[in-house]
Design a protein around this motif. Structure first.
Motif, PDB file in Angstrom:
ATOM      1  N   UNK A 134     -21.252 -16.721 -11.338  1.00  0.00           N
ATOM      2  CA  UNK A 134     -21.227 -15.598 -12.274  1.00  0.00           C
ATOM      3  C   UNK A 134     -19.822 -15.289 -12.768  1.00  0.00           C
ATOM      4  N   UNK A 135     -18.830 -15.579 -11.936  1.00  0.00           N
ATOM      5  CA  UNK A 135     -17.450 -15.311 -12.317  1.00  0.00           C
ATOM      6  C   UNK A 135     -16.551 -15.292 -11.106  1.00  0.00           C
ATOM      7  N   UNK A 136     -15.310 -14.975 -11.354  1.00  0.00           N
ATOM      8  CA  UNK A 136     -14.317 -14.866 -10.294  1.00  0.00           C
ATOM      9  C   UNK A 136     -13.731 -13.463 -10.374  1.00  0.00           C
ATOM     10  N   UNK A 137     -13.758 -12.763  -9.238  1.00  0.00           N
ATOM     11  CA  UNK A 137     -13.267 -11.386  -9.195  1.00  0.00           C
ATOM     12  C   UNK A 137     -12.010 -11.292  -8.334  1.00  0.00           C
ATOM     13  N   UNK A 138     -11.179 -10.325  -8.645  1.00  0.00           N
ATOM     14  CA  UNK A 138      -9.988 -10.070  -7.845  1.00  0.00           C
ATOM     15  C   UNK A 138     -10.338  -9.142  -6.689  1.00  0.00           C
ATOM     16  N   UNK A 139      -9.736  -9.382  -5.557  1.00  0.00           N
ATOM     17  CA  UNK A 139      -9.953  -8.556  -4.370  1.00  0.00           C
ATOM     18  C   UNK A 139      -9.425  -7.150  -4.604  1.00  0.00           C
ATOM     19  N   UNK A 140     -10.136  -6.170  -4.070  1.00  0.00           N
ATOM     20  CA  UNK A 140      -9.724  -4.768  -4.198  1.00  0.00           C
ATOM     21  C   UNK A 140      -8.938  -4.281  -2.985  1.00  0.00           C
ATOM     22  N   UNK A 141      -8.653  -5.198  -2.051  1.00  0.00           N
ATOM     23  CA  UNK A 141      -7.849  -4.812  -0.884  1.00  0.00           C
ATOM     24  C   UNK A 141      -6.451  -4.409  -1.356  1.00  0.00           C
ATOM     25  N   UNK A 142      -5.822  -3.475  -0.647  1.00  0.00           N
ATOM     26  CA  UNK A 142      -4.474  -3.065  -1.063  1.00  0.00           C
ATOM     27  C   UNK A 142      -3.447  -4.183  -0.854  1.00  0.00           C
ATOM     28  N   UNK A 143      -2.467  -4.199  -1.732  1.00  0.00           N
ATOM     29  CA  UNK A 143      -1.387  -5.173  -1.616  1.00  0.00           C
ATOM     30  C   UNK A 143      -0.460  -4.780  -0.470  1.00  0.00           C
ATOM     31  N   UNK A 144       0.321  -5.746  -0.027  1.00  0.00           N
ATOM     32  CA  UNK A 144       1.307  -5.480   1.017  1.00  0.00           C
ATOM     33  C   UNK A 144       2.602  -5.012   0.340  1.00  0.00           C
ATOM     34  N   UNK A 145       3.027  -3.817   0.697  1.00  0.00           N
ATOM     35  CA  UNK A 145       4.263  -3.269   0.139  1.00  0.00           C
ATOM     36  C   UNK A 145       5.277  -3.207   1.269  1.00  0.00           C
ATOM     37  N   UNK A 146       6.454  -3.782   1.013  1.00  0.00           N
ATOM     38  CA  UNK A 146       7.473  -3.883   2.066  1.00  0.00           C
ATOM     39  C   UNK A 146       8.801  -3.345   1.530  1.00  0.00           C
ATOM     40  N   UNK A 147       9.438  -2.544   2.342  1.00  0.00           N
ATOM     41  CA  UNK A 147      10.751  -2.018   1.975  1.00  0.00           C
ATOM     42  C   UNK A 147      11.801  -3.059   2.314  1.00  0.00           C
ATOM     43  N   UNK A 148      12.437  -3.595   1.285  1.00  0.00           N
ATOM     44  CA  UNK A 148      13.443  -4.632   1.465  1.00  0.00           C
ATOM     45  C   UNK A 148      14.491  -4.495   0.355  1.00  0.00           C
ATOM     46  N   UNK A 149      15.381  -3.507   0.468  1.00  0.00           N
ATOM     47  CA  UNK A 149      16.324  -3.221  -0.619  1.00  0.00           C
ATOM     48  C   UNK A 149      17.282  -4.371  -0.932  1.00  0.00           C
ATOM     49  N   UNK A 150      17.516  -5.272   0.017  1.00  0.00           N
ATOM     50  CA  UNK A 150      18.425  -6.383  -0.233  1.00  0.00           C
ATOM     51  C   UNK A 150      17.758  -7.587  -0.900  1.00  0.00           C
ATOM     52  N   UNK A 151      16.465  -7.564  -1.047  1.00  0.00           N
ATOM     53  CA  UNK A 151      15.742  -8.698  -1.640  1.00  0.00           C
ATOM     54  C   UNK A 151      15.982  -8.726  -3.149  1.00  0.00           C
ATOM     55  N   UNK A 152      16.213  -9.924  -3.713  1.00  0.00           N
ATOM     56  CA  UNK A 152      16.487 -10.007  -5.157  1.00  0.00           C
ATOM     57  C   UNK A 152      15.308  -9.561  -6.038  1.00  0.00           C
ATOM     58  N   UNK A 153      14.094  -9.555  -5.497  1.00  0.00           N
ATOM     59  CA  UNK A 153      12.931  -9.141  -6.282  1.00  0.00           C
ATOM     60  C   UNK A 153      12.569  -7.667  -6.059  1.00  0.00           C
ATOM     61  N   UNK A 154      13.361  -6.934  -5.299  1.00  0.00           N
ATOM     62  CA  UNK A 154      13.054  -5.535  -5.004  1.00  0.00           C
ATOM     63  C   UNK A 154      13.117  -4.690  -6.274  1.00  0.00           C
ATOM     64  N   UNK A 155      12.211  -3.688  -6.340  1.00  0.00           N
ATOM     65  CA  UNK A 155      12.229  -2.782  -7.489  1.00  0.00           C
ATOM     66  C   UNK A 155      13.355  -1.745  -7.318  1.00  0.00           C
ATOM     67  N   UNK A 156      13.419  -0.785  -8.208  1.00  0.00           N
ATOM     68  CA  UNK A 156      14.508   0.199  -8.163  1.00  0.00           C
ATOM     69  C   UNK A 156      14.473   1.069  -6.905  1.00  0.00           C
ATOM     70  N   UNK A 157      13.313   1.130  -6.232  1.00  0.00           N
ATOM     71  CA  UNK A 157      13.194   1.897  -4.985  1.00  0.00           C
ATOM     72  C   UNK A 157      13.385   1.028  -3.749  1.00  0.00           C
TER      73      UNK A 157
END
Length: 142
Positions: A71-94
């Motif tokens: 019928x199709x392919x659906x995305x999982x509704x489980x929450x994503x893993x959010x990790x505090x890593x301020x030194x990571x180059x992909x980190x957001x402004x927070x």
């Protein structure tokens, strides 16, 4: 049910399991990806299957059969893993990075299940082929 219906059902099952194997492989391949925003993070995907029934009135030979329909392919509704890593180059402004909601153990179990189901459908087509050959040999008188 004719042997031709068995081949149709098995081939649709193999196609469906192939989709399942591909989506599982995609989930495993993206399990360790990292993103800087919630919306752009990879989300686990899963195929949705259904039985496609052929009605008795639609069948030419009076038999009723079914196939596996994707019928199709659906995305999982489980929450994503959010990790505090301020030194990571992909980190957001927070200082947070976002990781996919992929559980490797579940994905490996799903992959093994899909592989076994695919193998079962292959065995079913092989058995049906042997039956066809046996019937043809009976018709030859040997």
């Amino acid at each position: 049910m004719s042997l031709f219906n068995v081949m149709d059902i098995a081939s649709s099952g193999m196609s469906a399991e192939n989709v399942r194997l591909n989506t599982t492989a995609s989930n495993v391949a993206n399990a360790n990806s990292v993103s800087s925003s919630y919306d752009s993070t990879y989300k686990a995907r899963h195929p949705v299957f259904a039985a496609e029934l052929k009605s008795a009135s639609a069948a030419q030979d009076g038999s009723v059969g079914s196939k596996v329909q994707v019928l199709g392919i659906v995305e999982s509704q489980k929450p994503l893993q959010i990790e505090y890593s301020p030194g990571h180059p992909m980190a957001d402004e927070n200082g947070y990075i976002y990781k996919p909601n992929v559980n490797i153990v579940e994905e490996m179990a799903d992959m093994m299940s899909a592989s076994k189901a695919y193998e079962t459908n292959v065995q079913m087509t092989d058995t049906t082929k042997r039956l066809f050959n046996s019937v043809l040999r009976l018709g030859q008188g040997s």
